[in-house]
Enzyme design. Structure first.
Site, PDB file in Angstrom:
ATOM      1  N   LYS A   1       0.830  -1.211   0.000  1.00  0.00           N
ATOM      2  CA  LYS A   1       0.000   0.000   0.000  1.00  0.00           C
ATOM      3  C   LYS A   1       0.858   1.252   0.000  1.00  0.00           C
ATOM      4  CE  LYS A   1      -4.145  -1.825   0.362  1.00  0.00           C
ATOM      5  NZ  LYS A   1      -4.986  -2.011  -0.760  1.00  0.00           N
TER       6      LYS A   1
ATOM      7  N   LYS B   1      -5.845 -16.000 -14.646  1.00  0.00           N
ATOM      8  CA  LYS B   1      -7.176 -16.329 -14.146  1.00  0.00           C
ATOM      9  C   LYS B   1      -8.128 -15.141 -14.231  1.00  0.00           C
ATOM     10  CE  LYS B   1      -6.147 -15.678  -9.267  1.00  0.00           C
ATOM     11  NZ  LYS B   1      -6.483 -16.135  -7.936  1.00  0.00           N
TER      12      LYS B   1
ATOM     13  N   LYS C   1     -10.965  -8.873 -12.066  1.00  0.00           N
ATOM     14  CA  LYS C   1     -11.958  -7.803 -12.167  1.00  0.00           C
ATOM     15  C   LYS C   1     -11.785  -6.953 -13.411  1.00  0.00           C
ATOM     16  CE  LYS C   1     -12.085  -7.256  -7.254  1.00  0.00           C
ATOM     17  NZ  LYS C   1     -11.582  -6.450  -6.182  1.00  0.00           N
TER      18      LYS C   1
END
Ligand code: TRP
Length: 329
Positions: free
Chosen positions: A111, A194, A197
């Protein structure tokens, strides 16, 4: 029956990969365990959502999980922010969590790199809040993906540390929940990797027939096999992996044979695949929309879930306060 806790971050819509990867296992898991599923809405504040976005995404994710079959009659389903005891345990655990170990957490360092303009204290203590979520119900198991293993490890550490500091054997150390059979990985529509989103790669449970068709028709393929019984390259294999979960065996066999004989027409295969995906998704999509339109139902689920969750949370916090030395005169 073991107690299992699972936190769901209210980000984004569920896609087929989530459904066949995690959700199907959750449906089985809730039958076999004393499950607590909660929407981690406190955690989501680290990214500073607007009130409308926060409310909307919490409602969406709750509706989607219920539509998929998480059952409030069987499991305890609640919003984290409806259980204020979690914040009290979080505060207490924070006293025994060291800045150094929190700063070394991989997800925190990620982050810091990705959003240097918003490195808030909530991000730093994210693993402490997550530990509170888990040990407030004295959970034995937590289903976690690779990215959450370190957070679970920290939850064990905080539980163990509390026991050591107060010389009690109070908190259990939560272990990863193991889904027996190998997890199914659903591929994306962009040829490799895979389903996620990103735009075009995934098919969401809320996608309508037209959107599904458009995405499937655009899926990456190649110019077709040139010799009999050729091995399938990854993008083609991927389309068959999707077929495996939504289509009839006879449909799969039909197109496999066409491929083996070099007679395959990808357009036909995609049309069939899009139809079968829509057949699978349509009832879930309708259920999501029905539930979203039914605020009374959502309110009831959240209220009853919070009541059940608070029963065990209140008990834990009361006992923890006594262990620490907060006692009435
Ligand atoms: N950190 C988890 C995630 O990003 C969400 C979460 C919060 C969680 N609290 C939890 C998961 C407790 C399991 C148990 O997916």
């Amino acid at each position: 029956m073991e107690t299992v806790v699972s936190g769901i971050r209210p980000t984004g819509n569920l896609h087929l990969g989530n459904y066949f990867g995690a959700m199907k296992n959750f449906l089985k898991m809730q039958q076999e365990n004393n499950c607590y599923f909660f929407i981690a809405d406190y955690h989501s504040l680290t990214t500073h959502p607007t009130p409308a976005d926060l409310h909307g995404s919490v409602k969406q994710v709750l509706a989607e999980y219920l539509a998929c079959g998480l059952d409030p009659e069987i499991a305890t389903i609640y919003l984290q922010s409806d259980v204020p005891e979690v914040t009290e345990l979080y505060l207490l655990l924070n006293m025994n969590a060291y800045i150094g170990e929190l700063e070394r957490t991989t997800s925190f360092k990620d982050k810091v790199r990705k959003q240097p303009e918003n490195v808030n204290a909530g991000l730093l203590t994210y693993p402490v809040l997550m530990a509170a979520d888990i040990i407030i119900h004295n959970a034995a198991k937590v289903p976690v993906g690779k990215d959450q293993e370190q957070n679970l490890e920290m939850a064990r550490k905080f539980a163990r540390r509390f026991n050591n500091i107060y010389k009690v054997d109070y908190f259990r150390e939560p272990q990863p929940y193991n889904f027996g059979e190998a997890l199914i990985k659903i591929p994306g529509l962009d040829g490799t990797g895979k389903m996620g989103k990103s735009e075009g790669n995934g098919i969401f449970l809320v996608d309508n027939e037209k959107q599904i068709k458009k995405k499937v028709m655009r899926a990456v393929t190649d110019s077709g096999p040139t010799e009999m019984n050729a091995e399938m390259p990854e993008p083609i294999q991927n389309l068959f992996t999707l077929m495996n979960v939504v289509s009839e065996q006879s449909t799969i066999d039909f197109f496999k044979e066409k491929y083996a004989k070099c007679e395959i027409r990808y357009g036909d295969l995609k049309k069939q695949l899009a139809e079968d995906i829509n057949m699978f998704v349509a009832p879930i999509r309708e259920k999501i929309n029905d539930i979203k339109a039914n605020d009374d139902y959502l309110r009831k689920v959240a209220k009853e879930g919070a009541e059940k969750a608070r029963e065990s949370a209140i008990k834990t916090v009361k006992e923890v306060r006594e262990i620490i030395g907060f006692k009435p005169f």
